[in-house]
Enzyme design. Structure first.
Site, PDB file in Angstrom:
ATOM      1  NE  ARG A  67     -63.486   7.188 -10.117  1.00  0.00           N
ATOM      2  CZ  ARG A  67     -64.034   6.082 -10.616  1.00  0.00           C
ATOM      3  NH1 ARG A  67     -65.274   5.753 -10.258  1.00  0.00           N
ATOM      4  NH2 ARG A  67     -63.374   5.309 -11.458  1.00  0.00           N
ATOM      5  CB  SER A 117     -63.941   1.006 -11.942  1.00  0.00           C
ATOM      6  OG  SER A 117     -64.272   2.301 -12.366  1.00  0.00           O
ATOM      7  CG  LEU A 118     -66.818   2.156  -7.457  1.00  0.00           C
ATOM      8  CD1 LEU A 118     -66.925   2.126  -5.939  1.00  0.00           C
ATOM      9  CD2 LEU A 118     -68.172   2.350  -8.076  1.00  0.00           C
ATOM     10  CD  GLN A 169     -71.486   3.326 -11.494  1.00  0.00           C
ATOM     11  OE1 GLN A 169     -70.441   3.929 -11.379  1.00  0.00           O
ATOM     12  NE2 GLN A 169     -72.586   3.908 -11.909  1.00  0.00           N
ATOM     13  CD  GLN A 183     -59.960   4.252 -11.429  1.00  0.00           C
ATOM     14  OE1 GLN A 183     -60.765   5.174 -11.448  1.00  0.00           O
ATOM     15  NE2 GLN A 183     -59.893   3.384 -10.445  1.00  0.00           N
ATOM     16  CG  HIS A 240     -62.881   3.257 -16.909  1.00  0.00           C
ATOM     17  ND1 HIS A 240     -61.932   3.756 -16.036  1.00  0.00           N
ATOM     18  CD2 HIS A 240     -63.854   2.710 -16.141  1.00  0.00           C
ATOM     19  CE1 HIS A 240     -62.325   3.510 -14.798  1.00  0.00           C
ATOM     20  NE2 HIS A 240     -63.492   2.893 -14.839  1.00  0.00           N
TER      21      HIS A 240
END
Length: 311
Positions: free
Chosen positions: A119, A94-95, A9, A252, A203
């Site tokens: 998500r 991440s994503l 992101q 995660q 996170h």
């Protein structure tokens, strides 16, 4: 050896994917499949905005993935270059880990889009707007960032969220604690601290409700062994077992993105070339982390054509 890597992101922008789709039917097919899976005109939003709608986490996450996969598919189907033949590992920030798994055939495109939509929604819903925050600590390594976060916590959540590279670490938690960390940062050795324009504290332990939602969704999703191993965010180690991948994707959500360690581990495994698909965010990080490796970004049709010549 080569790793294909996928951004997270922050790499979204209005107009993303538009030129690629105009140049390639393969790219158009990817964007259409994602639109169909989500039941929304996501690609129209990617092309034309409005920007505030694209920035929403539930839209940004599948949009970034779609753009990355479209770029890869153009390379594969028009350039005749197969990931399984040219990449030894995949990784994502991440994503971007979902993009990496889709790229490596572990999760199909429609399922990946739906998982990322959920998500994004679950992360946004986990913490009321204004309660959490994130900040980038510049000129601070992970140990310094941990010390700052611990000093600022005062009973609230304040933890390292992203260990991005040797000069940039992101912290996440309750807004009050993050603001205290920003105030403390300079006197504790960081060059500066910047509040990030994000809608939720990603996170960190405050994301546990989103972790629970993803655990349920991932339990029902089909995940196959990837064509090449994934270097996972939370372990900075290679993984190929579907059940382990499923567990790590859940961890995660609340865990730290160990990107710096992942790049170093990939380098230690023999990777000398990194190829970033659909963004130009990870490439400079890789160069700051690993120094003498090759790192290129592939975003446009020209980038794809240039890559085909060297692969």
């Amino acid at each position: 050896m080569r790793a294909f890597i996928f951004p997270g992101q922050g790499s979204q922008s209005v107009g993303m994917g538009k030129a690629l789709a105009e140049a390639s039917a393969v790219a158009r097919a990817v964007f259409q499949e994602v639109d169909d899976a989500l039941g929304q005109h996501l690609f129209r939003l990617m092309c034309d905005g409005p920007e505030d709608q694209l920035q929403l986490t539930e839209n940004a996450q599948p949009a970034i993935m779609a753009n990355a996969i479209a770029t890869l598919r153009v390379l594969e189907e028009e350039g005749g270059v197969r990931l399984a033949d040219k990449a030894d590992y995949v990784a994502g920030h991440s994503l971007g880990e979902y993009s990496a798994l889709c790229a490596a055939g572990a999760i199909d495109l429609a399922t990946t889009a739906k998982l990322l939509k959920l998500r994004g929604q679950a992360m946004q819903a986990a913490v009321p707007v204004g309660v959490g925050a994130m900040a980038a600590l510049l000129g601070a390594d992970v140990d310094k960032a941990r010390a700052i976060a611990e000093a600022a916590a005062e009973g609230e959540v304040c933890t390292v969220a992203n260990d991005n590279d040797p000069s940039q670490v992101v912290i996440s938690g309750h807004r009050g604690a993050i603001e205290r960390a920003i105030a403390l940062a300079k006197e504790m050795g960081a060059k500066r601290a910047v509040l990030l324009p994000v809608s939720a504290p990603f996170h960190c332990p405050l994301m546990q409700p989103a972790g629970d939602a993803m655990e349920k969704a991932l339990a029902e999703a089909r995940i196959d062994a990837p064509l090449v191993p994934l270097f996972a965010n939370v372990t900075a180690a290679a993984v190929g077992d579907p059940d382990t991948i499923r567990r790590l994707l859940v961890e995660q959500v609340t865990g730290m993105v160990r990107w710096r360690e992942s790049v170093l581990a990939l380098q230690a495994a023999g990777v000398e070339r990194f190829v970033e698909f659909g963004g130009k965010v990870l490439t400079p990080m890789v160069k700051r982390i690993a120094g003498d490796v090759e790192a290129v970004s592939v975003v446009t049709m020209d980038d794809v054509e240039a890559l085909v010549k060297v692969l």
